[in-house]
Enzyme design. Structure first.
Site, PDB file in Angstrom:
ATOM      1  N   LYS A  44      -5.003 -38.500 -39.899  1.00 21.86           N
ATOM      2  CA  LYS A  44      -4.411 -39.358 -38.849  1.00 21.86           C
ATOM      3  C   LYS A  44      -4.107 -40.778 -39.322  1.00 21.86           C
ATOM      4  O   LYS A  44      -3.166 -41.399 -38.840  1.00 21.86           O
ATOM      5  CB  LYS A  44      -5.359 -39.432 -37.646  1.00 21.86           C
ATOM      6  N   ASN A  65      -1.194 -39.144 -34.240  1.00 20.44           N
ATOM      7  CA  ASN A  65      -1.576 -37.730 -34.073  1.00 20.44           C
ATOM      8  C   ASN A  65      -0.382 -36.845 -33.736  1.00 20.44           C
ATOM      9  O   ASN A  65      -0.522 -35.636 -33.623  1.00 20.44           O
ATOM     10  CB  ASN A  65      -2.692 -37.568 -33.019  1.00 20.44           C
ATOM     11  N   ASP A  80      -3.402 -39.657 -27.916  1.00 19.31           N
ATOM     12  CA  ASP A  80      -4.797 -39.615 -27.448  1.00 19.31           C
ATOM     13  C   ASP A  80      -5.019 -40.586 -26.283  1.00 19.31           C
ATOM     14  O   ASP A  80      -5.804 -40.303 -25.379  1.00 19.31           O
ATOM     15  CB  ASP A  80      -5.764 -39.966 -28.591  1.00 19.31           C
ATOM     16  N   GLY A 106     -14.989 -43.946 -34.563  1.00 17.22           N
ATOM     17  CA  GLY A 106     -13.911 -43.359 -35.371  1.00 17.22           C
ATOM     18  C   GLY A 106     -12.555 -43.524 -34.701  1.00 17.22           C
ATOM     19  O   GLY A 106     -12.356 -44.406 -33.853  1.00 17.22           O
ATOM     20  N   GLY A 220     -14.026 -32.704 -22.396  1.00 20.57           N
ATOM     21  CA  GLY A 220     -12.868 -33.029 -23.233  1.00 20.57           C
ATOM     22  C   GLY A 220     -11.615 -32.224 -22.938  1.00 20.57           C
ATOM     23  O   GLY A 220     -10.559 -32.473 -23.515  1.00 20.57           O
TER      24      GLY A 220
HETATM   25  P1  NAP Z   1     -14.060 -39.537 -36.540  1.00 24.31           P
HETATM   26  O1  NAP Z   1     -12.924 -40.470 -36.808  1.00 24.31           O
HETATM   27  O2  NAP Z   1     -14.617 -38.706 -37.641  1.00 24.31           O
HETATM   28  O3  NAP Z   1     -15.258 -40.424 -35.888  1.00 24.31           O
HETATM   29  C1  NAP Z   1     -16.486 -39.859 -35.531  1.00 24.31           C
HETATM   30  C2  NAP Z   1     -17.474 -40.965 -35.177  1.00 24.31           C
HETATM   31  O4  NAP Z   1     -18.711 -40.327 -34.843  1.00 24.31           O
HETATM   32  C3  NAP Z   1     -17.770 -41.927 -36.344  1.00 24.31           C
HETATM   33  O5  NAP Z   1     -17.968 -43.223 -35.851  1.00 24.31           O
HETATM   34  C4  NAP Z   1     -19.073 -41.368 -36.908  1.00 24.31           C
HETATM   35  O6  NAP Z   1     -19.925 -42.338 -37.499  1.00 24.31           O
HETATM   36  C5  NAP Z   1     -19.749 -40.867 -35.648  1.00 24.31           C
HETATM   37  N1  NAP Z   1     -20.721 -39.826 -35.998  1.00 24.31           N
HETATM   38  C6  NAP Z   1     -20.483 -38.660 -36.647  1.00 24.31           C
HETATM   39  N2  NAP Z   1     -21.637 -37.971 -36.797  1.00 24.31           N
HETATM   40  C7  NAP Z   1     -22.607 -38.754 -36.260  1.00 24.31           C
HETATM   41  C8  NAP Z   1     -24.020 -38.603 -36.135  1.00 24.31           C
HETATM   42  N3  NAP Z   1     -24.654 -37.505 -36.587  1.00 24.31           N
HETATM   43  N4  NAP Z   1     -24.714 -39.590 -35.523  1.00 24.31           N
HETATM   44  C9  NAP Z   1     -24.080 -40.694 -35.066  1.00 24.31           C
HETATM   45  N5  NAP Z   1     -22.746 -40.900 -35.157  1.00 24.31           N
HETATM   46  C10 NAP Z   1     -22.032 -39.935 -35.751  1.00 24.31           C
HETATM   47  O7  NAP Z   1     -13.653 -38.489 -35.395  1.00 24.31           O
HETATM   48  P2  NAP Z   1     -12.691 -38.753 -34.146  1.00 24.31           P
HETATM   49  O8  NAP Z   1     -11.306 -38.351 -34.483  1.00 24.31           O
HETATM   50  O9  NAP Z   1     -12.936 -40.115 -33.622  1.00 24.31           O
HETATM   51  O10 NAP Z   1     -13.241 -37.649 -33.116  1.00 24.31           O
HETATM   52  C11 NAP Z   1     -14.504 -37.800 -32.495  1.00 24.31           C
HETATM   53  C12 NAP Z   1     -14.749 -36.668 -31.505  1.00 24.31           C
HETATM   54  O11 NAP Z   1     -13.775 -36.701 -30.471  1.00 24.31           O
HETATM   55  C13 NAP Z   1     -14.663 -35.262 -32.125  1.00 24.31           C
HETATM   56  O12 NAP Z   1     -15.711 -34.494 -31.592  1.00 24.31           O
HETATM   57  C14 NAP Z   1     -13.326 -34.759 -31.680  1.00 24.31           C
HETATM   58  O13 NAP Z   1     -13.328 -33.345 -31.539  1.00 24.31           O
HETATM   59  C15 NAP Z   1     -13.197 -35.420 -30.317  1.00 24.31           C
HETATM   60  N6  NAP Z   1     -11.789 -35.546 -29.906  1.00 24.31           N
HETATM   61  C16 NAP Z   1     -11.394 -34.847 -28.810  1.00 24.31           C
HETATM   62  C17 NAP Z   1     -10.095 -34.929 -28.380  1.00 24.31           C
HETATM   63  C18 NAP Z   1      -9.657 -34.151 -27.164  1.00 24.31           C
HETATM   64  O14 NAP Z   1      -8.466 -33.931 -27.013  1.00 24.31           O
HETATM   65  N7  NAP Z   1     -10.559 -33.752 -26.297  1.00 24.31           N
HETATM   66  C19 NAP Z   1      -9.165 -35.747 -29.058  1.00 24.31           C
HETATM   67  C20 NAP Z   1      -9.609 -36.484 -30.178  1.00 24.31           C
HETATM   68  C21 NAP Z   1     -10.933 -36.357 -30.594  1.00 24.31           C
HETATM   69  P3  NAP Z   1     -19.590 -43.031 -38.917  1.00 24.31           P
HETATM   70  O15 NAP Z   1     -18.606 -44.117 -38.573  1.00 24.31           O
HETATM   71  O16 NAP Z   1     -20.910 -43.532 -39.373  1.00 24.31           O
HETATM   72  O17 NAP Z   1     -19.017 -41.946 -39.791  1.00 24.31           O
END
Ligand code: NAP
Length: 258
Positions: A44, A65, A80, A106, A220
């Site tokens: 992304k 996206n 998003d 993230g 979600g």
């Molecule tokens: P991302 O960019 O990888 O960010 C994930 C965030 O979660 C980061 O800040 C990461 O911390 C943190 N994290 C990961 N594992 C962790 C843990 N064990 N403990 C604490 N923090 C943790 O992912 P993203 O694109 O933002 O997506 C995040 C979530 O939203 C996903 O589950 C995704 O499926 C969901 N999502 C859903 C939709 C929908 O349409 N419903 C759309 C977009 C995203 P660090 O910064 O330390 O790595």
């Protein structure tokens, strides 16, 4: 489902792209006459320099996206924010003047903050981040906001005072469905709205705990449907047949959820 329902002659398929082959893969899609494509983790951000133009929203979030291909040019969007807006819209009046907590820092957290700043304007936002530096960077997207580490001593108070709690970490996602970004002892209450962006499972452990304590919960699915609907419209010029798609997606996710 959407293409079939509207009788549109497009093909929508998943393409697995290695990070090192991103540019090559995009060039191939354009050469094949692709009308557009969605982009997901981990591309992304890295796809942004390849865009001919990006929307202001995509630039503010720092991620694309959805890409529309027109006359060989690439137009980058981030849908998003639309998904977040549609998910929170029914609760607008409850959010006004109240505080919010965002768990995670993230790409999706950036979309949540951008939407809160533009549309809902809560009184303040606290970002809880595993990597505090990333959380601090996100405070640029919303004022007033602050970033805290996950073990901050003020955490319990900040959470209890918040009207909106949003999970944008993958904690609780299939297959680790028993995981939760907040412990089972968290003092959720009736005045709160807990929004988990995870859509598999449809009801995460976090939402189950929050709901048992009387909080309003949002999964979600709404976000998934609405960000997809916006992308569909950008690709085809036609509104997505929401109810047909909702039915198909719910059926599929229910089968996948334990
Ligand atoms: P991302 O960019 O990888 O960010 C994930 C965030 O979660 C980061 O800040 C990461 O911390 C943190 N994290 C990961 N594992 C962790 C843990 N064990 N403990 C604490 N923090 C943790 O992912 P993203 O694109 O933002 O997506 C995040 C979530 O939203 C996903 O589950 C995704 O499926 C969901 N999502 C859903 C939709 C929908 O349409 N419903 C759309 C977009 C995203 P660090 O910064 O330390 O790595």
């Amino acid at each position: 489902t959407a293409l079939r329902t509207l009788g549109l002659d497009y093909d929508y398929r998943a393409v697995d792209v290695e990070p090192a082959k991103l540019r090559q893969s995009v060039e191939q899609l354009v050469a094949e006459g692709c009308a557009g494509f969605n982009v997901t983790i981990p591309h992304k951000q890295s796809i942004m320099p390849m865009m001919s133009e990006t929307t202001e929203e995509a630039r503010a979030i720092g991620a694309v996206n959805t890409v529309v291909v027109r006359d060989g040019r690439l137009y980058g969007y981030n849908t998003d924010v639309v998904g977040v807006r549609k998910s929170l819209e029914p609760y607008r009046t409850r959010l006004e003047g109240k505080t919010a907590v965002v768990l995670g820092a993230g790409g999706a957290a950036r979309a949540v903050l951008q939407c809160l700043a533009k549309d809902f304007k809560p009184a303040g936002v606290t970002i809880l981040a595993r990597t505090l530096e990333r959380g601090k960077k996100l405070t640029e997207l919303f004022a007033p906001s602050s970033a805290l580490p996950l073990d901050d001593p003020s955490l319990a108070r900040v959470l209890e005072e918040a009207t909106l709690i949003v999970n944008v970490t993958p904690l609780g996602m299939t297959p680790e469905v028993s995981a939760s970004p907040l412990p089972a002892t968290t003092a959720f209450h009736r005045g709160q709205i807990v929004f988990d962006l995870i859509h598999t499972p449809l009801q995460t452990t976090l939402l189950k705990i929050a709901s048992a304590r009387g909080a309003t919960t949002i999964g979600g699915l709404e976000m998934l449907l609405h960000q997809g609907a916006k992308a569909f419209e950008l690709f085809t010029g036609s509104p997505m047949p929401m109810e047909a798609v909702r039915e198909a997606v719910e059926k599929k996710l229910k089968i996948q959820s334990p």
